[in-house]
Design an enzyme around this catalytic site. Structure first.
Site, PDB file in Angstrom:
ATOM      1  N   LYS A 116       0.769  -1.361   0.153  1.00 11.10           N
ATOM      2  CA  LYS A 116      -0.076   0.022   0.111  1.00 11.10           C
ATOM      3  C   LYS A 116       1.056   1.237   0.003  1.00 11.10           C
ATOM      4  CE  LYS A 116      -1.730   1.616   3.963  1.00 11.10           C
ATOM      5  NZ  LYS A 116      -1.420   2.911   4.371  1.00 11.10           N
ATOM      6  N   ASN A 117       1.728   1.443   0.965  1.00 11.26           N
ATOM      7  CA  ASN A 117       2.572   2.508   1.273  1.00 11.26           C
ATOM      8  C   ASN A 117       3.650   2.648  -0.042  1.00 11.26           C
ATOM      9  OD1 ASN A 117       1.168   2.738   3.416  1.00 11.26           O
ATOM     10  ND2 ASN A 117       2.974   2.580   4.754  1.00 11.26           N
ATOM     11  N   CYS A 140      -5.023  12.622  12.650  1.00  9.21           N
ATOM     12  CA  CYS A 140      -5.796  11.254  12.941  1.00  9.21           C
ATOM     13  C   CYS A 140      -5.409  10.700  14.110  1.00  9.21           C
ATOM     14  CB  CYS A 140      -5.091  10.397  11.614  1.00  9.21           C
ATOM     15  SG  CYS A 140      -3.645   9.941  11.852  1.00  9.21           S
ATOM     16  N   ARG A 154       0.116  14.590  13.050  1.00  8.50           N
ATOM     17  CA  ARG A 154       0.727  14.354  11.746  1.00  8.50           C
ATOM     18  C   ARG A 154       0.891  15.613  10.767  1.00  8.50           C
ATOM     19  NH1 ARG A 154      -1.132   8.415   9.607  1.00  8.50           N
ATOM     20  NH2 ARG A 154       0.541   8.363   8.731  1.00  8.50           N
ATOM     21  N   ASP A 196       4.451   0.669  12.325  1.00  9.73           N
ATOM     22  CA  ASP A 196       3.195  -0.145  11.450  1.00  9.73           C
ATOM     23  C   ASP A 196       3.132  -1.437  11.911  1.00  9.73           C
ATOM     24  OD1 ASP A 196       2.443   2.164  10.316  1.00  9.73           O
ATOM     25  OD2 ASP A 196       3.087   1.699   8.076  1.00  9.73           O
ATOM     26  N   ARG A 224      -8.710  -0.466   4.765  1.00  9.83           N
ATOM     27  CA  ARG A 224      -7.769   0.519   4.182  1.00  9.83           C
ATOM     28  C   ARG A 224      -6.504  -0.141   3.831  1.00  9.83           C
ATOM     29  NH1 ARG A 224      -6.323   4.666   8.141  1.00  9.83           N
ATOM     30  NH2 ARG A 224      -5.030   5.092   6.316  1.00  9.83           N
TER      31      ARG A 224
HETATM   32  C1  UD1 Z   1       4.203   6.950   6.178  1.00  6.57           C
HETATM   33  C2  UD1 Z   1       3.273   5.552   6.093  1.00  6.57           C
HETATM   34  C3  UD1 Z   1       2.630   5.188   7.346  1.00  6.57           C
HETATM   35  C4  UD1 Z   1       4.081   4.889   8.453  1.00  6.57           C
HETATM   36  C5  UD1 Z   1       4.815   6.054   8.592  1.00  6.57           C
HETATM   37  C6  UD1 Z   1       6.006   6.027   9.496  1.00  6.57           C
HETATM   38  C7  UD1 Z   1       2.426   5.949   3.745  1.00  6.57           C
HETATM   39  C8  UD1 Z   1       1.335   6.088   3.027  1.00  6.57           C
HETATM   40  N1  UD1 Z   1       2.155   6.070   5.188  1.00  6.57           N
HETATM   41  O1  UD1 Z   1       3.224   7.735   6.818  1.00  6.57           O
HETATM   42  O2  UD1 Z   1       2.059   3.899   7.397  1.00  6.57           O
HETATM   43  O3  UD1 Z   1       3.492   4.706   9.984  1.00  6.57           O
HETATM   44  O4  UD1 Z   1       5.103   6.298   7.155  1.00  6.57           O
HETATM   45  O5  UD1 Z   1       6.570   4.775   8.937  1.00  6.57           O
HETATM   46  O6  UD1 Z   1       3.480   5.595   3.339  1.00  6.57           O
HETATM   47  N2  UD1 Z   1       6.143  14.439  10.647  1.00  6.57           N
HETATM   48  C9  UD1 Z   1       6.417  15.879  10.903  1.00  6.57           C
HETATM   49  N3  UD1 Z   1       6.203  16.989  10.156  1.00  6.57           N
HETATM   50  C10 UD1 Z   1       6.197  16.527   8.691  1.00  6.57           C
HETATM   51  C11 UD1 Z   1       5.820  15.035   8.222  1.00  6.57           C
HETATM   52  C12 UD1 Z   1       6.007  14.150   9.345  1.00  6.57           C
HETATM   53  O7  UD1 Z   1       6.512  16.248  12.085  1.00  6.57           O
HETATM   54  O8  UD1 Z   1       6.134  17.250   7.754  1.00  6.57           O
HETATM   55  C13 UD1 Z   1       6.267  13.513  11.920  1.00  6.57           C
HETATM   56  C14 UD1 Z   1       4.951  12.915  11.932  1.00  6.57           C
HETATM   57  O9  UD1 Z   1       3.971  13.762  12.760  1.00  6.57           O
HETATM   58  C15 UD1 Z   1       5.452  11.631  12.777  1.00  6.57           C
HETATM   59  C16 UD1 Z   1       6.779  11.296  11.932  1.00  6.57           C
HETATM   60  O10 UD1 Z   1       7.168  12.733  11.487  1.00  6.57           O
HETATM   61  O11 UD1 Z   1       5.593  11.733  13.943  1.00  6.57           O
HETATM   62  C17 UD1 Z   1       6.860  10.284  11.060  1.00  6.57           C
HETATM   63  O12 UD1 Z   1       6.045  10.546   9.798  1.00  6.57           O
HETATM   64  P1  UD1 Z   1       6.116  10.216   8.294  1.00  6.57           P
HETATM   65  O13 UD1 Z   1       7.345   9.436   8.167  1.00  6.57           O
HETATM   66  O14 UD1 Z   1       6.090  11.367   7.479  1.00  6.57           O
HETATM   67  O15 UD1 Z   1       4.805   9.400   8.142  1.00  6.57           O
HETATM   68  P2  UD1 Z   1       3.935   9.307   6.820  1.00  6.57           P
HETATM   69  O16 UD1 Z   1       4.543   9.659   5.506  1.00  6.57           O
HETATM   70  O17 UD1 Z   1       2.867  10.355   7.172  1.00  6.57           O
END
Ligand code: UD1
Length: 412
Positions: A21-22, A111, A116, A299, A391
């Protein structure tokens, strides 16, 4: 939707993982970067991928089976009603910006597992010359042609790394992303883009170099297997003390999980694209700490916590990636688990038995964790909010039933 689970015999047999999915979500979004048709295979059939397709179609992309054609892309405004259903929709920001010079995307919002934010995505895009306005809950990003920049990520965010790679591929000049996410899904996205003619070096490492080019060409690509789906099935064998085969696994992506299962006394054998698991012995508790890849995946934290809840001894789980990812714990307590939470740490005392109960799933992986616990709980477990499962898992109940689990999905 509800999932009903009854105490099951140790699982036996084979379960196959599907496409990731990711990896599918960013690769689908990246198909917008090029005006030619792309064929993308092994996209899992999930509500998240369906919602992504709906958003892309509303922007003028024509999607027929595996073929993605964005030659007639006609919009840059992602619809709120669809965007709010999946956070991954923000991955459309860079492809739209690069292709049409503008992206208007409602803020993906929080969420249950955490707030996030998207500050790292925006900081990087700003460094590449984008103008950003965020009002009335919508982020409006514009730039005629992005220019390469040196970007240091304060945290190796998966989504920010992916968005910035997609922004850099057709930007003017060179982009360097430091402290980049190293997840296999980021690497799969780069493989897709490099096949299209992009010049990306260092994918899968903490420093990624991207030399911008003018135009990408259409290609076909096969999405990597889903390491989290496969990991969840390994956990299902482990919690029931079963034995069998999880098919369609890249074992190099499963090292953190394999290390922890081995430490518990579960035996794993690599067999080509399959992992054989023998969890028929006793399982002793271990400690885990979630980290960005190649650390233990956040995850898999919830599913692993279920396994620890019936292991021998005490296991300490530290969640470092998301600030509120213990929502499944209150529900495991209803099932008789012995768990204490202190901030980002949970201490799990393994118990001899769990008991079936009515529980609620608040997020995708939490839902899977409760289903696993249900497999070993005396009597019946009824999981409400189980639509979260769809999902991220294709035919979750059917696949588990194939290995002997007593589990069914039921519409409310
Ligand atoms: C992706 C995955 C999700 C997984 C996560 C971490 C997808 C679609 N989803 O989510 O399943 O749990 O990686 O492995 O690929 N953060 C910030 N600022 C930002 C972006 C992120 O502070 O601009 C923080 C987030 O709040 C969180 C951490 O960084 O605490 C990790 O988030 P991130 O790696 O960005 O996760 P996603 O890409 O949303």
């Amino acid at each position: 939707m509800k999932i009903l689970v009854e105490k099951s015999e140790p699982l036996k047999g084979e379960i196959s993982a599907g496409g990731s999915k990711n990896a599918a979500l960013p690769i689908m979004a990246a198909s917008i970067l090029c005006a030619d048709k792309c064929s993308i295979y092994n996209i899992p059939n999930l509500t998240d991928t369906d919602n992504m397709k709906n958003i892309m179609q509303s922007l003028g992309c024509v999607i027929k089976g595996n073929e993605f054609d964005s030659s007639n892309l006609c919009g840059f405004e992602a619809p709120y009603e669809e965007v709010k259903k999946l956070r991954g929709s923000f991955l459309l920001a860079s492809p739209l910006l690069a292709r049409v010079g503008r992206a208007q995307i409602p803020l993906p919002g929080g969420c249950p597992i955490g707030t996030r934010p998207i500050d790292l995505h925006l900081k990087g895009l700003r460094a590449m010359g984008a103008k950003i306005n965020a009002t009335h809950g919508v982020v409006d990003i514009s730039c005629k042609r992005l220019k390469g920049a040196r970007i240091y990520l304060d945290f190796p965010s998966v989504g920010a790394t992916e968005n910035l790679i997609m922004a850099a591929v057709t930007a003017k000049g060179t982009t360097v992303i430091e402290n980049a996410a190293q997840e296999p899904e980021v690497e799969d996205l780069c493989d897709f883009l490099n096949k299209q003619g992009a010049h990306i070096l260092g994918a899968g490492s903490g420093t990624i170099n991207i030399e911008g080019i003018k135009k990408l060409k259409g290609v076909s690509h096969h999405i990597i297997p889903d390491r989290i789906e496969a990991g969840t099935y390994l956990a299902a064998f482990a919690i029931t003390r079963g034995s069998g085969r999880v098919k369609n696994v890249r074992s190099e992506h499963q090292k953190p999980l394999m290390a922890k299962f081995t430490e518990m006394g579960v035996r794993l054998y690599e067999d080509g694209e399959d992992l054989l698991i023998d969890a028929t012995g006793t399982e002793k508790s271990v400690n885990i700490k979630t980290m960005p890849y190649p650390g233990f995946p956040t995850d898999m934290q919830a599913q692993f916590s279920s396994v620890l809840s019936v292991a021998n001894g005490t296991g300490v789980v530290v969640e470092t990636v998301f600030e509120n990812r213990f929502l499944h714990i209150s529900e495991l307590l209803r099932m008789g688990a012995d768990i204490r939470i202190d901030g980002r740490t949970s201490v799990i005392e393994g118990v001899k038995r769990l008991t079936g109960a009515k529980v609620e799933a608040f997020d995708l992986r939490g839902a899977a964790a409760l289903a696993l616990a249900g497999l070993v709980a005396e009597g019946e477990t009824e999981i409400s909010g189980a639509e979260h499962i769809m999902r991220g898992y294709e035919d979750f109940c059917g696949k588990l039933r194939g290995a002997g689990a007593k589990i069914t999905a039921q519409k409310d």
